[in-house]
Design a protein around this motif. Structure first.
Motif, PDB file in Angstrom:
ATOM      1  N   SER A   3      58.926  14.729 -29.030  1.00 47.23           N
ATOM      2  CA  SER A   3      58.220  14.140 -30.163  1.00 47.23           C
ATOM      3  C   SER A   3      59.177  13.237 -30.935  1.00 47.23           C
ATOM      4  O   SER A   3      60.404  13.344 -30.798  1.00 47.23           O
TER       5      SER A   3
ATOM      6  N   SER B 150      61.459  35.105 -33.977  1.00 45.62           N
ATOM      7  CA  SER B 150      60.965  33.782 -33.586  1.00 45.62           C
ATOM      8  C   SER B 150      61.105  33.559 -32.086  1.00 45.62           C
ATOM      9  O   SER B 150      60.223  32.989 -31.441  1.00 45.62           O
TER      10      SER B 150
ATOM     11  N   GLU C  61      50.737  22.543 -23.049  1.00 44.16           N
ATOM     12  CA  GLU C  61      50.713  23.502 -24.153  1.00 44.16           C
ATOM     13  C   GLU C  61      52.077  24.153 -24.316  1.00 44.16           C
ATOM     14  O   GLU C  61      52.533  24.373 -25.451  1.00 44.16           O
TER      15      GLU C  61
ATOM     16  N   GLY D  80      54.384  21.846 -26.128  1.00 42.31           N
ATOM     17  CA  GLY D  80      54.036  21.821 -27.544  1.00 42.31           C
ATOM     18  C   GLY D  80      54.586  23.022 -28.286  1.00 42.31           C
ATOM     19  O   GLY D  80      55.089  22.905 -29.411  1.00 42.31           O
ATOM     20  N   ILE D  81      54.521  24.196 -27.665  1.00 45.76           N
ATOM     21  CA  ILE D  81      55.045  25.420 -28.275  1.00 45.76           C
ATOM     22  C   ILE D  81      56.555  25.314 -28.468  1.00 45.76           C
ATOM     23  O   ILE D  81      57.097  25.672 -29.519  1.00 45.76           O
TER      24      ILE D  81
ATOM     25  N   GLN E 273      58.353  22.588 -28.719  1.00 46.48           N
ATOM     26  CA  GLN E 273      58.681  21.585 -29.727  1.00 46.48           C
ATOM     27  C   GLN E 273      58.448  22.125 -31.142  1.00 46.48           C
ATOM     28  O   GLN E 273      59.226  21.834 -32.059  1.00 46.48           O
ATOM     29  N   GLN E 274      57.412  22.933 -31.335  1.00 43.97           N
ATOM     30  CA  GLN E 274      57.187  23.566 -32.639  1.00 43.97           C
ATOM     31  C   GLN E 274      58.377  24.450 -33.011  1.00 43.97           C
ATOM     32  O   GLN E 274      58.839  24.458 -34.156  1.00 43.97           O
ATOM     33  N   PHE E 275      58.874  25.198 -32.034  1.00 44.86           N
ATOM     34  CA  PHE E 275      60.025  26.079 -32.266  1.00 44.86           C
ATOM     35  C   PHE E 275      61.253  25.263 -32.681  1.00 44.86           C
ATOM     36  O   PHE E 275      61.955  25.608 -33.635  1.00 44.86           O
TER      37      PHE E 275
ATOM     38  N   ILE F 295      61.412  22.136 -33.910  1.00 42.35           N
ATOM     39  CA  ILE F 295      61.225  21.447 -35.187  1.00 42.35           C
ATOM     40  C   ILE F 295      61.460  22.414 -36.346  1.00 42.35           C
ATOM     41  O   ILE F 295      62.067  22.060 -37.358  1.00 42.35           O
ATOM     42  N   ALA F 296      61.003  23.659 -36.185  1.00 48.70           N
ATOM     43  CA  ALA F 296      61.214  24.666 -37.230  1.00 48.70           C
ATOM     44  C   ALA F 296      62.695  24.991 -37.400  1.00 48.70           C
ATOM     45  O   ALA F 296      63.143  25.372 -38.487  1.00 48.70           O
TER      46      ALA F 296
END
Length: 284
Positions: free
Chosen positions: A9, A124, A140, A143-144, A146-148, A150-151
């Motif tokens: 991303s 996490s 999917e 995406g999971i 990348q969320q991890f 970014i956090a």
């Protein structure tokens, strides 16, 4: 075998070289029949597995690995073997990129495979691994992941001195005097080494050696003979090249190039194939 690369991303692009999804749910897949050899690379990597675990080979023993971990810069070939159907998310970081996600200096990961839960909050990591297992497909899962990431992204300034040094080493394909490099950066060799170790995960000399090693593989695959490689990469003679190559690959160049049997796997695991014909992408 399913192998696909996804672009990171926009928020992660400055730090990642991409995200690879590699999957083979055949219980008699390549990784279960033959050890997967991972060559030294100038990138620190996060690997996350779903399915059956991998085992690491070494010292005449097999060591079971966890589902996720960070692999720092290695100076020798690493061997892994599967135990069944497996999927793997491979996240290679641009030089220095991982430093924006962890408080630890990257030299602590050198020549090591460190469980992800020792670097990031355990809860996490467990949630990440569980979500990947039950995800419906590769997109999917990416995406999971990348969320991890970014956090976990930390607000940290870039060290332009070290990044300039990385750029110089990369441009020279690893054939650059570290003393000359320090002079170009207007710092002492000791200062450069200290900063480089913390941000990149190896000394400038070690990093340059890996870059040059990977370049020899690129040249050989491009059709260069060994004499041309010796001259192009600044080796004194073939014996010098062969000794250096064996230290990284675990065998002579002649044996290595006549026995490559995993053309699909090497494209995602080995830097010279993943970035064929290109230099490292740096973030500025």
């Amino acid at each position: 075998m399913y192998i696909r690369q996804f672009p990171p991303s926009p928020m992660l692009f400055p730090y990642l070289d991409g995200i690879w999804v590699q999957e083979d749910m055949n219980p008699t897949n390549f990784a279960n029949r033959n050890p997967v050899k991972v060559l030294p690379t100038s990138r620190t990597v996060i690997g996350i597995q779903y399915g059956h675990p991998m085992k690491k080979l070494g010292n005449n023993a097999e060591v079971s690995m966890g589902s996720s971990g960070i692999t720092g810069l290695h100076e020798t070939v690493q061997e892994y073997v599967g135990t069944g159907a497996i999927g793997t998310i491979i996240i290679p970081f641009k030089p220095g990129g991982l430093s924006h996600f962890t408080k630890y200096p990257l030299h602590e990961f050198q020549n090591a495979d460190v469980p992800l839960e020792l670097v990031f909050p355990g809860q996490s990591v467990r949630e990440l691994e569980e979500r990947l297992i039950y995800a419906s497909g590769a997109a999917e899962r990416v995406g999971i992941v990348q969320q991890f990431l970014i956090a976990a992204l930390r607000n940290k300034e870039k060290d332009h001195l070290v990044l300039m040094a990385v750029k110089q080493i990369t441009r020279s394909q690893g054939s650059l005097s570290i003393e000359r490099l320090a002079a170009q950066c207007y710092v002492s060799k000791r200062t450069l080494e200290r900063k480089f170790n913390a941000l990149i995960g190896a000394s400038p000399k070690q990093f340059a050696g890996i870059v040059r090693f990977q370049h020899t593989i690129q040249l050989r695959h491009a059709g260069y003979d060994y004499l041309d490689i010796v001259q192009a990469c600044g080796y004194t003679d073939h014996a010098h090249f062969a000794k250096d190559f064996k230290a990284f690959a675990g065998c002579s160049p002649e044996l290595f190039f006549c026995s490559e049997v995993q053309p699909e796997l090497k494209k995602s695991f080995n830097e010279s194939e993943a970035n064929s014909g290109t230099n490292h992408h740096l973030y500025y």
